[in-house]
Write an enzyme that holds these catalytic residues in place. Structure first.
Site, mmCIF file in Angstrom:
data_model
loop_
_atom_site.group_PDB
_atom_site.id
_atom_site.type_symbol
_atom_site.label_atom_id
_atom_site.label_comp_id
_atom_site.label_asym_id
_atom_site.label_seq_id
_atom_site.Cartn_x
_atom_site.Cartn_y
_atom_site.Cartn_z
ATOM 1 N N SER A 147 0.837 -1.201 0.000
ATOM 2 C CA SER A 147 0.000 0.000 0.000
ATOM 3 C C SER A 147 0.879 1.261 0.000
ATOM 4 O O SER A 147 1.639 1.462 -0.947
ATOM 5 C CB SER A 147 -0.962 -0.061 1.191
ATOM 6 O OG SER A 147 -1.988 0.869 1.015
ATOM 7 N N ASP A 225 -10.246 -5.691 -2.667
ATOM 8 C CA ASP A 225 -9.580 -4.650 -1.874
ATOM 9 C C ASP A 225 -10.430 -3.392 -1.940
ATOM 10 O O ASP A 225 -10.654 -2.839 -3.024
ATOM 11 C CB ASP A 225 -8.199 -4.420 -2.517
ATOM 12 C CG ASP A 225 -7.345 -3.402 -1.802
ATOM 13 O OD1 ASP A 225 -7.901 -2.499 -1.159
ATOM 14 O OD2 ASP A 225 -6.110 -3.510 -1.925
ATOM 15 N N HIS A 258 -7.422 -6.053 1.277
ATOM 16 C CA HIS A 258 -6.218 -5.220 1.393
ATOM 17 C C HIS A 258 -5.286 -5.660 2.524
ATOM 18 O O HIS A 258 -4.203 -5.106 2.666
ATOM 19 C CB HIS A 258 -6.662 -3.773 1.648
ATOM 20 C CG HIS A 258 -5.600 -2.732 1.421
ATOM 21 N ND1 HIS A 258 -5.032 -2.501 0.187
ATOM 22 C CD2 HIS A 258 -4.990 -1.848 2.265
ATOM 23 C CE1 HIS A 258 -4.131 -1.529 0.283
ATOM 24 N NE2 HIS A 258 -4.084 -1.118 1.542
HETATM 25 N N1 LIG Z 1 -7.597 2.697 9.316
HETATM 26 C C1 LIG Z 1 -7.964 2.406 7.957
HETATM 27 C C2 LIG Z 1 -7.272 1.211 7.442
HETATM 28 C C3 LIG Z 1 -5.787 1.388 7.397
HETATM 29 C C4 LIG Z 1 -5.173 0.229 6.662
HETATM 30 O O1 LIG Z 1 -5.858 -0.569 6.007
HETATM 31 N N2 LIG Z 1 -3.871 0.125 6.761
HETATM 32 C C5 LIG Z 1 -3.204 -0.935 6.057
HETATM 33 C C6 LIG Z 1 -2.110 -0.326 5.214
HETATM 34 S S1 LIG Z 1 -2.773 0.867 4.078
HETATM 35 C C7 LIG Z 1 -2.587 -1.891 7.032
HETATM 36 O O2 LIG Z 1 -1.668 -2.612 6.684
HETATM 37 N N3 LIG Z 1 -3.076 -1.919 8.275
HETATM 38 C C8 LIG Z 1 -2.501 -2.752 9.306
HETATM 39 C C9 LIG Z 1 -3.074 -4.120 9.383
HETATM 40 O O3 LIG Z 1 -3.898 -4.524 8.532
HETATM 41 O O4 LIG Z 1 -2.657 -4.831 10.306
HETATM 42 C C10 LIG Z 1 -9.458 2.226 7.827
HETATM 43 O O5 LIG Z 1 -10.121 2.630 8.744
HETATM 44 O O6 LIG Z 1 -9.930 1.725 6.807
#
Ligand SMILES: N[C@@H](CCC(=O)N[C@@H](CS)C(=O)NCC(=O)O)C(=O)O
Length: 282
Positions: A147, A225, A258
């Site tokens: 990402s 995603d 994702h």
């Molecule tokens: N906080 C965001 C999502 C953030 C997110 O998806 N971050 C990804 C990278 S862009 C990630 O790897 N999060 C950590 C995880 O999944 O453990 C939401 O509310 O949708």
């Protein structure tokens, strides 16, 4: 210079957590390093993994399931943090997609971010540091990420193919200058002159090059995603690779989202891709 914060035996090697006084950032920075079992004096290939929005140096280590195969392949894994911590910039924790946890792997030029938000320089500084302090072969270093970290991996590799000889990504932000996450970050860190953004946009960088990675680039993208349609634009990078005669494997996977269930599913392919690429002599 390197402070060892923790060490855990893992698949015959060690999962370590370090803190370093970062000259690039001007603050202490943490990173994780997995060292596979190896002979004394060995110099091993290494892979930098850049994580996405809201992540830390621990996310990849805990969730991606990469250590078992890294042990088998004899590859060092380096996982940096995603932004400065404790910079004290007003508003830096107000949003999850800008500021803390969202450094975008660029050097900010706009005040007040430009004092500490210098993640591009930090990754280069860490590369030097691990070659010097860990059993890493400086001629065999690759980079991948997810990402925001996929954007980081692609752009850093395209800026410095001499330093990172192999590159891949999971669901990268592939054309940040034209998506909301990228536009917000670039406006804040770089200012409103959009022509300056293109130096940090993987699709624009690729369009201006000729075959920087002759052994190819690997990208995996889940088709369930939720960020694909609005934020990621892999088709823009695909088009730029075609124009630049850059071999690209862009694999689209029905049903995958994702998150790290997707990433861990295809982690083995990425590790084997890099191990092979880094085995070729330059
Ligand atoms: N906080 C965001 C999502 C953030 C997110 O998806 N971050 C990804 C990278 S862009 C990630 O790897 N999060 C950590 C995880 O999944 O453990 C939401 O509310 O949708």
């Amino acid at each position: 210079m390197l402070q060892l914060l923790g060490e855990h035996a893992c698949f015959g090697g060690v999962q370590r957590f370090y803190q370093t006084a970062s000259a690039a950032i001007g603050l202490p920075m943490r990173f994780a390093a997995y060292l596979p079992p190896h002979a004394d004096g060995a110099r091993l290939p290494a892979l930098f993994y850049l994580a996405g929005l809201t992540c830390t140096e621990e996310t990849f280590v805990i969730k991606a399931g990469a250590q078992r195969l890294a042990a088998e392949l004899g590859v060092v894994l380096i996982a940096p943090d995603t932004s400065p911590r404790g910079a004290g910039v007003a508003g830096e924790t107000d949003a999850w997609d800008f500021g803390v946890g969202a450094g975008f792997y660029i050097d900010a030029v706009q005040a007040p971010w430009n004092t500490h938000y210098r993640m591009y320089s930090h990754i280069l500084e860490l590369r030097e540091l691990v070659v010097q302090a860990l059993p890493v072969d400086g001629e065999r270093v690759g980079i991948f990420g997810h990402s925001m970290g996929g954007h980081g991996a692609l752009t850093i590799a395209l800026k410095r193919p001499d330093l990172f000889r192999s590159v891949s990504a999971f669901a990268p932000i592939a054309a940040p200058a034209r998506c909301p996450w990228g536009r917000k970050a670039f406006t804040g860190y770089l200012g409103t002159d959009e022509s300056a953004w293109l130096k940090h946009d993987a699709s624009a960088l690729m369009a201006a090059m000729q075959t920087p990675f002759p052994h190819g680039i690997l990208i995996d993208q889940g088709l369930s995603d939720k960020f694909l349609a609005g934020q990621l634009h892999p088709e823009a990078f695909e088009e730029a690779c075609r124009a630049a005669a850059q071999p690209l494997q862009l694999r689209r996977h029905a049903g995958y989202d994702h998150g790290y269930y997707f990433i861990s599913t295809y982690m083995e392919d990425h590790l084997r891709f890099h191990a092979l690429n880094l085995s070729f002599t330059a």
